[in-house]
Design a protein around this motif. Sequence first.
Motif, PDB file in Angstrom:
ATOM      1  N   HIS A 232     -68.454  87.880-110.439  1.00 29.59           N
ATOM      2  CA  HIS A 232     -68.690  87.188-109.170  1.00 29.59           C
ATOM      3  C   HIS A 232     -69.634  87.986-108.279  1.00 29.59           C
ATOM      4  O   HIS A 232     -70.555  87.414-107.661  1.00 29.59           O
ATOM      5  N   LEU A 233     -69.407  89.286-108.176  1.00 35.26           N
ATOM      6  CA  LEU A 233     -70.268  90.099-107.321  1.00 35.26           C
ATOM      7  C   LEU A 233     -71.699  90.150-107.852  1.00 35.26           C
ATOM      8  O   LEU A 233     -72.648  90.161-107.064  1.00 35.26           O
TER       9      LEU A 233
ATOM     10  N   LEU B 140     -73.442  96.643 -94.522  1.00 38.24           N
ATOM     11  CA  LEU B 140     -72.526  97.423 -95.336  1.00 38.24           C
ATOM     12  C   LEU B 140     -71.818  96.583 -96.394  1.00 38.24           C
ATOM     13  O   LEU B 140     -71.476  97.092 -97.461  1.00 38.24           O
ATOM     14  N   THR B 141     -71.609  95.308 -96.107  1.00 38.94           N
ATOM     15  CA  THR B 141     -70.932  94.455 -97.086  1.00 38.94           C
ATOM     16  C   THR B 141     -71.752  94.336 -98.364  1.00 38.94           C
ATOM     17  O   THR B 141     -71.218  94.436 -99.471  1.00 38.94           O
ATOM     18  N   TYR B 142     -73.051  94.140 -98.220  1.00 34.31           N
ATOM     19  CA  TYR B 142     -73.912  94.010 -99.389  1.00 34.31           C
ATOM     20  C   TYR B 142     -73.968  95.335-100.152  1.00 34.31           C
ATOM     21  O   TYR B 142     -73.868  95.353-101.384  1.00 34.31           O
TER      22      TYR B 142
ATOM     23  N   GLN C 100     -72.711  96.294-104.010  1.00 33.26           N
ATOM     24  CA  GLN C 100     -73.526  96.979-105.002  1.00 33.26           C
ATOM     25  C   GLN C 100     -72.768  98.164-105.606  1.00 33.26           C
ATOM     26  O   GLN C 100     -72.838  98.408-106.817  1.00 33.26           O
ATOM     27  N   VAL C 101     -72.041  98.894-104.753  1.00 28.87           N
ATOM     28  CA  VAL C 101     -71.258 100.035-105.229  1.00 28.87           C
ATOM     29  C   VAL C 101     -70.133  99.571-106.141  1.00 28.87           C
ATOM     30  O   VAL C 101     -69.891 100.162-107.202  1.00 28.87           O
TER      31      VAL C 101
ATOM     32  N   ASP D 262     -69.599 100.665-110.020  1.00 28.71           N
ATOM     33  CA  ASP D 262     -68.357 101.289-110.486  1.00 28.71           C
ATOM     34  C   ASP D 262     -67.684 100.460-111.579  1.00 28.71           C
ATOM     35  O   ASP D 262     -67.218 100.998-112.585  1.00 28.71           O
ATOM     36  N   LEU D 263     -67.614  99.140-111.362  1.00 24.87           N
ATOM     37  CA  LEU D 263     -66.959  98.279-112.338  1.00 24.87           C
ATOM     38  C   LEU D 263     -67.740  98.224-113.649  1.00 24.87           C
ATOM     39  O   LEU D 263     -67.144  98.139-114.727  1.00 24.87           O
ATOM     40  N   THR D 264     -69.062  98.269-113.563  1.00 24.61           N
ATOM     41  CA  THR D 264     -69.880  98.282-114.777  1.00 24.61           C
ATOM     42  C   THR D 264     -69.629  99.552-115.576  1.00 24.61           C
ATOM     43  O   THR D 264     -69.481  99.520-116.805  1.00 24.61           O
ATOM     44  N   ALA D 265     -69.574 100.691-114.877  1.00 21.61           N
ATOM     45  CA  ALA D 265     -69.303 101.967-115.547  1.00 21.61           C
ATOM     46  C   ALA D 265     -67.915 101.957-116.185  1.00 21.61           C
ATOM     47  O   ALA D 265     -67.720 102.423-117.315  1.00 21.61           O
ATOM     48  N   LEU D 266     -66.946 101.407-115.460  1.00 21.15           N
ATOM     49  CA  LEU D 266     -65.586 101.316-115.983  1.00 21.15           C
ATOM     50  C   LEU D 266     -65.537 100.406-117.199  1.00 21.15           C
ATOM     51  O   LEU D 266     -64.853 100.696-118.191  1.00 21.15           O
ATOM     52  N   ALA D 267     -66.270  99.302-117.130  1.00 22.37           N
ATOM     53  CA  ALA D 267     -66.302  98.365-118.255  1.00 22.37           C
ATOM     54  C   ALA D 267     -66.853  99.033-119.507  1.00 22.37           C
ATOM     55  O   ALA D 267     -66.313  98.872-120.603  1.00 22.37           O
ATOM     56  N   CYS D 268     -67.921  99.775-119.342  1.00 19.81           N
ATOM     57  CA  CYS D 268     -68.547 100.436-120.490  1.00 19.81           C
ATOM     58  C   CYS D 268     -67.632 101.508-121.082  1.00 19.81           C
ATOM     59  O   CYS D 268     -67.611 101.718-122.295  1.00 19.81           O
ATOM     60  N   ALA D 269     -66.874 102.183-120.193  1.00 14.61           N
ATOM     61  CA  ALA D 269     -66.051 103.303-120.653  1.00 14.61           C
ATOM     62  C   ALA D 269     -64.676 102.876-121.168  1.00 14.61           C
ATOM     63  O   ALA D 269     -64.159 103.451-122.122  1.00 14.61           O
TER      64      ALA D 269
END
Length: 237
Positions: free
Chosen positions: A61-62, A78-80, A84-85, A89-96
Motif C-alpha cells: 500500500h505504501l 514528514l508523513t511522506y 519512505q522510511v 525498512d519493510l523491504t529490507a525485512l522482506a528480503c531478510a
Amino acid sequence: MTEPDPVHAAIATHHAAYDAFQVAPDGEAAILAEEAYREAGDVLVTMACATPAGAVQLLEHLRWWLAEEVAFADSYGLTYRAAQVRVADLTALACACWPVATVGVDPIHRAIATAETAEAAHTAALSGLDETNDVQMHRANTAADASSAAFEALTAVMPTTRAGLFALAEFYARESEEFEPMCAGGQYLQHLAAALKGSDSTGLMSGLPLAKAASDQRLICMIPRAAAHASSSASAQ
C-alpha cells in the motif's frame, strides 16, 4: 483467539480517505476530506504491524501511495518521508526474513491479506451507516461484494509452504471465532492451528523430519470457508 492485525483496517481507512479526497467538491467538503485524508496517513505511517501478512500489505500500500503522490511529496512533509522510511525498512525485512513465508512464494499469504483488507473495508463502510443515504449504501454494498469475492478467491488458493498452511489454519480459526464466538468448530480450528505450529517447532510433523523433500509435502486439500460467513458478509440491505 488471535486478534486481527489492526494495520489492515488502517490501510482500508487511508485508501477510503484518499478516494474521498479525490472526489470531494470544492469548499468546506474538500477541506474536511483533506483533513481526514492527512490524519489517516499520519496514523498509518506510525502504526506497528502485528502479523507478517499485515506488514506485506502495508508495504504494498505504501509503495502505491508514494508513487501516486510523488508530485505532491513536499506538501505531505514528514508523513511522506516517514512512509519512505517504512517502505525501506519493510523491504529490507522482506528480503531478510520473509523469502519463503510471505514474499511472492506462497500465494496463500497474499490471498489472506487481500481477504482481511476487504473485510476491514466492509466493516469500515458499515460503521455509522446511514441507510437513507444512497452514496453510503452503495459504498457499503460495493465493499460487501468485494469482501465476498476476496474470500471466495481465497478458498481457491492452495498453500505451497508449511508457513502458508499455518497461516491458513490461523486465519480460519480467527474467522470462525469472530463470526461464531465459542463455537465448537472455531475451537477445533484454534487447536489445529496451535498443533501445527507446535509440531513444527519440535522438528517433526506427522512423524516426518522437516528436511523431507518439498514434493512430499504437497498439500492435497484445505478446509473450505464456513458458509456462515457468506450470510454475515452479505450486502447491506
